[in-house]
Motif scaffolding. Structure first.
Motif, PDB file in Angstrom:
ATOM      1  N   GLY A  16       0.798  -1.225   0.000  1.00 49.93           N
ATOM      2  CA  GLY A  16       0.000   0.000   0.000  1.00 49.93           C
ATOM      3  C   GLY A  16       0.826   1.269   0.000  1.00 49.93           C
ATOM      4  O   GLY A  16       0.294   2.370   0.114  1.00 49.93           O
ATOM      5  N   THR A  17       2.152   1.127  -0.158  1.00 50.86           N
ATOM      6  CA  THR A  17       3.032   2.295  -0.080  1.00 50.86           C
ATOM      7  C   THR A  17       3.312   2.916  -1.440  1.00 50.86           C
ATOM      8  O   THR A  17       3.849   4.006  -1.515  1.00 50.86           O
ATOM      9  CB  THR A  17       4.369   1.906   0.572  1.00 50.86           C
ATOM     10  OG1 THR A  17       4.953   0.841  -0.199  1.00 50.86           O
ATOM     11  CG2 THR A  17       4.150   1.421   2.003  1.00 50.86           C
ATOM     12  N   HIS A  18       2.984   2.227  -2.502  1.00 54.62           N
ATOM     13  CA  HIS A  18       3.309   2.743  -3.837  1.00 54.62           C
ATOM     14  C   HIS A  18       2.095   2.626  -4.742  1.00 54.62           C
ATOM     15  O   HIS A  18       1.666   1.538  -5.089  1.00 54.62           O
ATOM     16  CB  HIS A  18       4.486   1.960  -4.435  1.00 54.62           C
ATOM     17  CG  HIS A  18       5.025   2.576  -5.700  1.00 54.62           C
ATOM     18  ND1 HIS A  18       4.446   2.379  -6.929  1.00 54.62           N
ATOM     19  CD2 HIS A  18       6.067   3.400  -5.900  1.00 54.62           C
ATOM     20  CE1 HIS A  18       5.123   3.050  -7.843  1.00 54.62           C
ATOM     21  NE2 HIS A  18       6.120   3.669  -7.248  1.00 54.62           N
ATOM     22  N   THR A  19       1.522   3.744  -5.099  1.00 55.83           N
ATOM     23  CA  THR A  19       0.377   3.748  -6.006  1.00 55.83           C
ATOM     24  C   THR A  19       0.535   4.866  -7.029  1.00 55.83           C
ATOM     25  O   THR A  19       1.152   5.899  -6.744  1.00 55.83           O
ATOM     26  CB  THR A  19      -0.951   3.960  -5.248  1.00 55.83           C
ATOM     27  OG1 THR A  19      -0.897   5.221  -4.567  1.00 55.83           O
ATOM     28  CG2 THR A  19      -1.184   2.844  -4.235  1.00 55.83           C
ATOM     29  N   PHE A  20       0.005   4.642  -8.204  1.00 56.83           N
ATOM     30  CA  PHE A  20      -0.009   5.701  -9.211  1.00 56.83           C
ATOM     31  C   PHE A  20      -1.184   5.481 -10.141  1.00 56.83           C
ATOM     32  O   PHE A  20      -1.760   4.395 -10.207  1.00 56.83           O
ATOM     33  CB  PHE A  20       1.312   5.757  -9.996  1.00 56.83           C
ATOM     34  CG  PHE A  20       1.566   4.562 -10.869  1.00 56.83           C
ATOM     35  CD1 PHE A  20       1.000   4.463 -12.134  1.00 56.83           C
ATOM     36  CD2 PHE A  20       2.385   3.536 -10.438  1.00 56.83           C
ATOM     37  CE1 PHE A  20       1.230   3.370 -12.943  1.00 56.83           C
ATOM     38  CE2 PHE A  20       2.628   2.429 -11.238  1.00 56.83           C
ATOM     39  CZ  PHE A  20       2.045   2.352 -12.493  1.00 56.83           C
ATOM     40  N   VAL A  21      -1.529   6.536 -10.864  1.00 54.80           N
ATOM     41  CA  VAL A  21      -2.624   6.488 -11.833  1.00 54.80           C
ATOM     42  C   VAL A  21      -2.088   7.021 -13.158  1.00 54.80           C
ATOM     43  O   VAL A  21      -1.401   8.050 -13.193  1.00 54.80           O
ATOM     44  CB  VAL A  21      -3.824   7.345 -11.376  1.00 54.80           C
ATOM     45  CG1 VAL A  21      -4.921   7.312 -12.430  1.00 54.80           C
ATOM     46  CG2 VAL A  21      -4.344   6.860 -10.034  1.00 54.80           C
ATOM     47  N   THR A  22      -2.379   6.317 -14.246  1.00 53.12           N
ATOM     48  CA  THR A  22      -1.959   6.778 -15.559  1.00 53.12           C
ATOM     49  C   THR A  22      -3.067   6.498 -16.564  1.00 53.12           C
ATOM     50  O   THR A  22      -3.864   5.579 -16.383  1.00 53.12           O
ATOM     51  CB  THR A  22      -0.645   6.086 -15.994  1.00 53.12           C
ATOM     52  OG1 THR A  22      -0.191   6.665 -17.229  1.00 53.12           O
ATOM     53  CG2 THR A  22      -0.843   4.605 -16.179  1.00 53.12           C
ATOM     54  N   GLU A  23      -3.131   7.301 -17.609  1.00 55.01           N
ATOM     55  CA  GLU A  23      -4.203   7.195 -18.591  1.00 55.01           C
ATOM     56  C   GLU A  23      -3.702   6.550 -19.866  1.00 55.01           C
ATOM     57  O   GLU A  23      -2.558   6.751 -20.279  1.00 55.01           O
ATOM     58  CB  GLU A  23      -4.760   8.593 -18.894  1.00 55.01           C
ATOM     59  CG  GLU A  23      -6.002   8.592 -19.776  1.00 55.01           C
ATOM     60  CD  GLU A  23      -6.623   9.978 -19.894  1.00 55.01           C
ATOM     61  OE1 GLU A  23      -7.537  10.139 -20.729  1.00 55.01           O
ATOM     62  OE2 GLU A  23      -6.196  10.881 -19.163  1.00 55.01           O
ATOM     63  N   GLY A  24      -4.562   5.749 -20.494  1.00 54.05           N
ATOM     64  CA  GLY A  24      -4.218   5.115 -21.771  1.00 54.05           C
ATOM     65  C   GLY A  24      -4.424   3.616 -21.731  1.00 54.05           C
ATOM     66  O   GLY A  24      -4.367   2.989 -20.676  1.00 54.05           O
ATOM     67  N   GLU A  25      -4.659   3.044 -22.912  1.00 52.11           N
ATOM     68  CA  GLU A  25      -4.914   1.615 -22.997  1.00 52.11           C
ATOM     69  C   GLU A  25      -3.657   0.776 -22.798  1.00 52.11           C
ATOM     70  O   GLU A  25      -3.743  -0.393 -22.428  1.00 52.11           O
ATOM     71  CB  GLU A  25      -5.549   1.278 -24.355  1.00 52.11           C
ATOM     72  CG  GLU A  25      -6.951   1.854 -24.537  1.00 52.11           C
ATOM     73  CD  GLU A  25      -7.558   1.464 -25.859  1.00 52.11           C
ATOM     74  OE1 GLU A  25      -8.802   1.308 -25.929  1.00 52.11           O
ATOM     75  OE2 GLU A  25      -6.799   1.302 -26.842  1.00 52.11           O
ATOM     76  N   HIS A  26      -2.495   1.367 -23.033  1.00 55.72           N
ATOM     77  CA  HIS A  26      -1.238   0.624 -22.921  1.00 55.72           C
ATOM     78  C   HIS A  26      -0.383   1.222 -21.805  1.00 55.72           C
ATOM     79  O   HIS A  26      -0.219   2.439 -21.699  1.00 55.72           O
ATOM     80  CB  HIS A  26      -0.479   0.651 -24.248  1.00 55.72           C
ATOM     81  CG  HIS A  26      -1.225  -0.006 -25.370  1.00 55.72           C
ATOM     82  ND1 HIS A  26      -1.161  -1.366 -25.614  1.00 55.72           N
ATOM     83  CD2 HIS A  26      -2.083   0.504 -26.294  1.00 55.72           C
ATOM     84  CE1 HIS A  26      -1.928  -1.657 -26.641  1.00 55.72           C
ATOM     85  NE2 HIS A  26      -2.496  -0.542 -27.080  1.00 55.72           N
TER      86      HIS A  26
END
Length: 297
Positions: free
Chosen positions: A128-138
């Motif tokens: 639970g210490t490393h999270t990120f959000v990114t956009e795109g199908e790949h």
């Protein structure tokens, strides 16, 4: 089940009426021309209403619909353009993957919908210490570390209905790392325990050594207990011969590491190198007694 209703108002002056989709006649008066069983004439409606319904609507039903009316030999028409909206849906997604630390990872999540689906990735690490959000199908990950392991949640949405969510699990193999290796003081005749803890993927196997000799479970009065990422060397009845330096070895397919752990008596201390030493009180006592002994001569 999605349904689409088209209404057309008529009066007694109307001599002919029909519903068309593009150039295809669906109904002419009360006679059905369409071969599509989903298209039906609405019954039990007002006399001035001429309505049809399309059941189980799909994207192929999108387009112009025309209610054509002939009144006093003068044609009139009412047009409506149907836009079919489709909830976002994930049509294809990568399978769970296992890689070695330092390797690249490519994840794919294809979404469809009308309007076009928006696809994002959310990472959730096991700790639970490393999270990120990114956009795109790949999603492209280069030189992954153990912190990048965990679940990758693909979310497809277009505000038509609830998002479609699916998950890919990424497992990162890495060599053992010993996080806990504490020396222990135990009196003769008591139960003693040496603990060793190592994080690793795949899970580490443990070995215990005293000097150059490997220890085995149930021999020489010791028991080896392995529980998950922790290993314990248990002495049921500590003797003087048990005191000394022990080595915990953690190994998996990715590598090997070790740590030195000391079992010592309650009156001894150990320095940073693990060597046993006399207590400070004993040293002071020797310094005090020696001069008195010399004065007698």
């Amino acid at each position: 089940m999605s349904r689409l209703m088209h209404r057309c108002n008529v009066d007694s002056k109307v001599s002919r009426v029909a519903w068309l989709n593009r150039t295809t006649i669906l109904f002419a008066g009360s006679e059905k021309w369409s071969l599509d069983p989903r298209v039906i004439m609405m019954e039990n409606t007002a006399v001035t209403e001429y309505s049809i319904m399309i059941q189980n609507v799909d994207v192929h039903d999108e387009g112009p619909y025309v209610c054509s009316i002939l009144t006093n030999k003068k044609p009139k028409s009412t047009k409506v353009h149907v836009i079919v909206q489709v909830p976002a849906k994930i049509t294809n997604i990568s399978k769970d993957v296992t890689v070695n630390e330092g390797s690249p990872v490519s994840l794919m999540c294809l979404g469809a919908g009308r309007p076009e689906a928006n696809v994002i990735w959310k990472h959730h690490s096991p700790s639970g210490t490393h999270t990120f959000v990114t956009e795109g199908e790949h999603l492209e990950l280069t030189a992954v570390t153990k912190e990048l392991s965990g679940s990758y949640e693909c979310i497809a949405s277009n505000d038509i209905s609830s998002p479609d969510v699916r998950t890919v699990q990424v497992t990162v193999n890495y060599p053992p790392s010993i996080s806990t290796a504490r020396s222990t003081g135990t009196a003769v005749g008591q139960k003693g325990v040496l603990q060793c803890e190592a994080s690793a993927v795949p899970r580490a196997d443990f070995e215990w050594y005293k000097e150059d000799s490997r220890l085995f479970n149930g021999l020489n009065g010791v028991k080896i207990e392995n529980q998950g990422k922790q290993s314990m060397l248990v002495f049921f009845n500590v003797s003087e011969e048990d005191y000394g330096n022990y080595t915990c070895v953690a190994v998996n397919t990715m590598g090997i590491t070790n740590a030195s752990i000391i079992l010592y008596g309650p009156g001894a201390m150990h320095d940073v190198n693990g060597a046993a030493a006399l207590p400070r009180a004993s040293v002071c006592l020797l310094l005090t007694v020696a001069p008195l002994y010399l004065l007698r001569f």
